[in-house]
Design a protein around this motif. Structure first.
Motif, short mmCIF file in Angstrom:
data_model
loop_
_atom_site.label_atom_id
_atom_site.label_comp_id
_atom_site.label_asym_id
_atom_site.label_seq_id
_atom_site.Cartn_x
_atom_site.Cartn_y
_atom_site.Cartn_z
N GLU A 195 0.84 -1.19 0.00
CA GLU A 195 0.00 0.00 0.00
C GLU A 195 0.88 1.24 0.00
OE1 GLU A 195 -2.90 2.71 -0.10
OE2 GLU A 195 -3.23 0.54 -0.34
N LYS A 196 0.72 2.08 -1.02
CA LYS A 196 1.56 3.26 -1.17
C LYS A 196 0.86 4.54 -0.72
CE LYS A 196 4.24 5.76 -4.70
NZ LYS A 196 4.66 5.77 -6.11
N ASP A 197 -0.42 4.68 -1.09
CA ASP A 197 -1.12 5.94 -0.82
C ASP A 197 -1.26 6.21 0.67
OD1 ASP A 197 -1.34 6.26 -3.53
OD2 ASP A 197 -3.37 5.44 -3.65
N ARG A 198 -1.46 5.18 1.47
CA ARG A 198 -1.67 5.37 2.90
C ARG A 198 -0.56 4.71 3.72
NH1 ARG A 198 -5.99 5.84 0.19
NH2 ARG A 198 -7.52 7.41 0.81
N PHE A 199 0.63 4.73 3.13
CA PHE A 199 1.78 4.16 3.83
C PHE A 199 2.06 4.91 5.12
CE2 PHE A 199 6.28 3.66 4.74
CZ PHE A 199 6.46 2.30 4.58
N HIS A 200 1.86 6.24 5.10
CA HIS A 200 2.16 7.03 6.30
C HIS A 200 1.24 6.65 7.46
CE1 HIS A 200 -1.09 9.13 4.18
NE2 HIS A 200 -1.40 9.73 5.34
N ILE A 201 -0.02 6.31 7.17
CA ILE A 201 -0.93 5.88 8.23
C ILE A 201 -0.50 4.52 8.78
CG2 ILE A 201 -3.31 5.22 8.75
CD1 ILE A 201 -4.25 7.24 6.73
N LEU A 202 -0.15 3.62 7.87
CA LEU A 202 0.33 2.31 8.32
C LEU A 202 1.60 2.43 9.14
CD1 LEU A 202 -0.30 0.20 5.06
CD2 LEU A 202 -1.85 0.66 6.97
N GLN A 203 2.46 3.38 8.77
CA GLN A 203 3.70 3.58 9.52
C GLN A 203 3.41 4.06 10.94
OE1 GLN A 203 7.22 3.09 8.29
NE2 GLN A 203 7.04 2.87 10.50
N GLU A 204 2.44 4.95 11.08
CA GLU A 204 2.06 5.41 12.42
C GLU A 204 1.55 4.25 13.26
OE1 GLU A 204 -0.83 8.44 11.92
OE2 GLU A 204 0.52 9.85 10.91
N GLU A 205 0.71 3.42 12.68
CA GLU A 205 0.18 2.28 13.42
C GLU A 205 1.28 1.27 13.74
OE1 GLU A 205 -2.87 1.92 14.57
OE2 GLU A 205 -3.55 3.84 13.74
N ALA A 206 2.21 1.09 12.81
CA ALA A 206 3.32 0.16 13.06
C ALA A 206 4.22 0.67 14.19
CB ALA A 206 4.12 -0.05 11.78
N ASP A 207 4.50 1.96 14.20
CA ASP A 207 5.33 2.52 15.26
C ASP A 207 4.67 2.34 16.62
OD1 ASP A 207 7.17 3.28 13.37
OD2 ASP A 207 6.45 5.34 13.22
N ALA A 208 3.34 2.47 16.68
CA ALA A 208 2.64 2.30 17.95
C ALA A 208 2.74 0.87 18.46
CB ALA A 208 1.17 2.69 17.78
N ARG A 209 3.02 -0.09 17.57
CA ARG A 209 3.13 -1.50 17.96
C ARG A 209 4.57 -1.99 17.94
NH1 ARG A 209 -1.50 -0.43 15.36
NH2 ARG A 209 -3.43 -1.46 16.03
N ASN A 210 5.51 -1.07 17.76
CA ASN A 210 6.92 -1.44 17.65
C ASN A 210 7.10 -2.50 16.56
OD1 ASN A 210 9.66 -1.28 18.31
ND2 ASN A 210 9.52 -2.99 19.74
N CYS A 211 6.43 -2.27 15.45
CA CYS A 211 6.45 -3.21 14.33
C CYS A 211 7.23 -2.60 13.18
CB CYS A 211 5.01 -3.53 13.90
SG CYS A 211 4.86 -4.63 12.49
N LYS A 212 8.14 -3.37 12.59
CA LYS A 212 8.90 -2.92 11.43
C LYS A 212 8.04 -3.03 10.18
CE LYS A 212 12.81 -2.38 13.70
NZ LYS A 212 13.45 -1.08 13.86
N LEU A 213 7.81 -1.89 9.52
CA LEU A 213 6.97 -1.87 8.32
C LEU A 213 7.86 -1.85 7.09
CD1 LEU A 213 4.07 -1.74 7.22
CD2 LEU A 213 4.27 0.76 7.25
N VAL A 214 7.66 -2.81 6.20
CA VAL A 214 8.47 -2.96 4.99
C VAL A 214 7.58 -2.76 3.78
CG1 VAL A 214 9.93 -4.51 3.65
CG2 VAL A 214 10.00 -4.58 6.15
N TYR A 215 7.99 -1.88 2.87
CA TYR A 215 7.24 -1.64 1.64
C TYR A 215 7.79 -2.53 0.53
CZ TYR A 215 5.29 0.73 -2.42
OH TYR A 215 4.63 1.01 -3.59
N ALA A 216 6.93 -3.35 -0.03
CA ALA A 216 7.28 -4.21 -1.17
C ALA A 216 6.91 -3.48 -2.45
CB ALA A 216 6.55 -5.55 -1.07
N ASP A 217 7.91 -2.95 -3.15
CA ASP A 217 7.65 -2.13 -4.33
C ASP A 217 7.31 -3.01 -5.52
OD1 ASP A 217 9.48 0.63 -5.87
OD2 ASP A 217 7.52 -0.22 -6.29
N PRO A 218 6.14 -2.83 -6.12
CA PRO A 218 5.78 -3.63 -7.29
C PRO A 218 6.72 -3.41 -8.47
CG PRO A 218 3.85 -2.52 -6.38
CD PRO A 218 5.04 -1.93 -5.71
#
Length: 522
Positions: free
Chosen positions: A174-197
């Motif tokens: 997900e590219k358009d809402r990556f920033h929202i996912l990053q915020e949620e990942a930071d709150a869970r101490n989760c490493k968020l990785v973007y898989a570029d098509p």
């Protein structure tokens, strides 16, 4: 009265004790599965689940998988599969407990399982209590299930984020809402990785015998790399994996009048964005061509979705729009006025199939394409059954005449009366049926010898580096080989059979290669 209260108290105590015992047993089963991949998102979950499982199997990892959808399947380590039994045919997240128990019996290296929860609270329970994934997948954020997760796409993104593993890793395309996912990942101490098509080439995509998207392949490659499977091996494993029964496909038929018809079943992509993406990909690849006809199948409990399918008609610019199912008016009214004259109302659950199929085929041109969108249940299943009875078109491709201009002067087709169609749809797909014989023969499971020939790669997550921002979006992962302490590339672990005792992963002590937040300097 005291006796009744005593009986009630004893029964509650027994139930509480049974619940505690079941939970402890479930957590024990989870501990027997070192890597648990939970696939969540709006579109493509089943395909990604199968691609991830195929990539890991190709790398020599004992992998169990389970898909959820039109036909839920339990996929064994040897790639054979069977339907998931559901009492009364009702899906319930509690079935994940039995899936984990069956999977743990194989002592697998990995479990890849599709998230079957829609409600935000159930998604969180599915992650924290039922699966407790170590690697999460959040494939995309689209317009669907807005009543449960909406009303906005930002709300959908935050709702889906509830399946992210705490202190774990999450892969997304997900590219358009990556920033929202990053915020949620930071709150869970989760490493968020973007898989570029864009890292998936057209040549790699042509290796598949069915239609899939670069986003799906990129996610599966990212998960495989996290578990130490190299790119070439993972791709070959995905090529060998049997596709989902609802995978996008194009069939070529000959009508009884000798007309040629290319038919694409796009029912599985039942949100507007995914539907347009599927159809545009088929047009770009030349799998279908213009003149293009669209079939919208309506469903009484999906009126909002019926309207969404009608709204995208201008983007498709079809020659005709056949509306079947009930209520057909919900889709026709959503079609913009300038395109509404192209709509043909064949709707109604009580409509004779021979009647609407005969009229539909009569109105087609000598060589045209048709895409089916909306919902598959009801008249959509009847449509597929009748088309499957047509003879296949095995003739060579011929140049297609130019499509008719958008403006049409012929009068609007006569509409059928669909007022007496109050009977609700009745699903015709049996979720426990076996695959067709042709499907089984084409995608026969690979022999155990092929899996033993694959060399198992190191497991550690230290082989993943911070994504690169070359493509203008969120960073993408790099794929280096993890060196050992002597500076040499780590040698692959010896291969092992499907059902030999598993070898626990040995993480590397080198933690120098890690992810960074988007925009952070490296």
């Amino acid at each position: 009265m005291l006796f009744l209260y005593s009986v009630l108290l004893v029964c509650c105590a027994i139930l509480l004790a049974a619940g505690v015992v079941e939970q402890r047993r479930h957590f024990t089963n989870l501990d027997h599965i070192p890597t648990r991949v939970l696939v969540n998102g709006i579109r493509g979950k089943s395909s990604i689940t199968r691609l991830c499982a195929g990539a890991l199997r190709g790398g020599g990892l004992v992998t169990v998988a389970k898909t959820t959808g039109t036909a839920a399947r339990f996929i064994h380590p040897d790639a054979t599969e069977e339907p998931v039994y559901r009492k009364f045919g009702i899906a319930n997240v509690v079935e994940q407990i039995g899936i984990v128990r069956r999977a743990a019996a194989y002592q697998p290296d990995a479990l890849v399982i599709e998230c079957m929860a829609v409600m935000p609270a159930l998604q969180e329970i599915n992650q924290s209590k039922l699966i407790r994934s170590t690697i999460g997948v959040l494939c995309n954020v689209r317009e669907d299930h807005l009543a449960e997760m909406g009303p906005t796409l930002d709300d959908v993104a935050r709702s889906l984020s509830r399946s992210m593993p705490e202190d774990g890793i999450c892969v997304t395309a997900e590219k358009d809402r990556f920033h929202i996912l990053q915020e949620e990942a930071d709150a869970r101490n989760c490493k968020l990785v973007y898989a570029d098509p864009e890292t998936v080439t057209d040549e790699e995509l042509r290796g598949f015998s069915w239609f899939t998207f670069k986003e799906n392949v990129a996610i599966a490659l990212a998960v495989a790399e996290l578990l130490g499977v190299d790119r070439e091996t993972a791709l070959q494993g995905m090529y060998d994996a049997p596709p989902d029964p609802g995978v996008l496909s194009v069939e070529r038929y000959l009508t009884h009048e000798g007309k040629k018809l290319r038919f694409a079943n796009v029912f599985a992509a039942n949100d507007p964005e995914s539907t347009l993406m599927n159809i545009n990909q088929l047009l770009d690849l030349g799998a279908i061509h213009r003149p293009l006809n669209v079939v919208i199948n309506c469903r009484p409990d999906r009126v909002e979705r019926n309207g969404q399918m009608g709204e995208i008609i201008p983007d498709l610019d079809p020659e005709r729009v056949f509306v079947i199912g009930h209520p057909a008016k919900s889709a026709i009214d959503a079609i913009p006025a300038e395109f509404r004259s192209r709509a043909v109302d064949l709707g109604g659950d009580k409509r004779d199939p021979e009647e609407f199929m005969g009229r539909m085929l009569d109105m087609l041109g000598p060589d045209s394409s048709m895409v089916a969108i909306g919902n598959i249940h009801g008249q959509g299943e009847i449509l597929l059954e009748h088309l499957a009875e047509l003879p296949a078109d095995e003739s060579a491709d011929e140049p297609v005449a130019a499509a008719a201009p958008a403006g049409r002067t012929e009068p609007a087709p006569a509409a059928f009366d669909s007022s007496e169609t109050m009977q609700l749809y009745a699903p015709r797909i049996d979720p426990y049926q076996h695959y067709p014989e042709a499907y089984e023969a084409r995608y026969a499971p690979q022999q155990q010898q092929q899996q033993q020939q694959q060399q198992q790669q190191p497991y550690g997550y230290d082989t993943w580096t911070e994504p690169r921002p070359e493509h203008g979006g969120p960073p993408v992962p790099a794929l280096p080989q993890a060196p050992d302490d002597s500076g040499r590339a780590a040698e692959p672990a010896p291969s092992h059979g499907l059902f030999e005792p598993r070898r626990p992963p040995q993480p590397s002590a080198d933690d120098s290669q890690q992810w960074h937040s988007p925009g952070e300097q490296r």
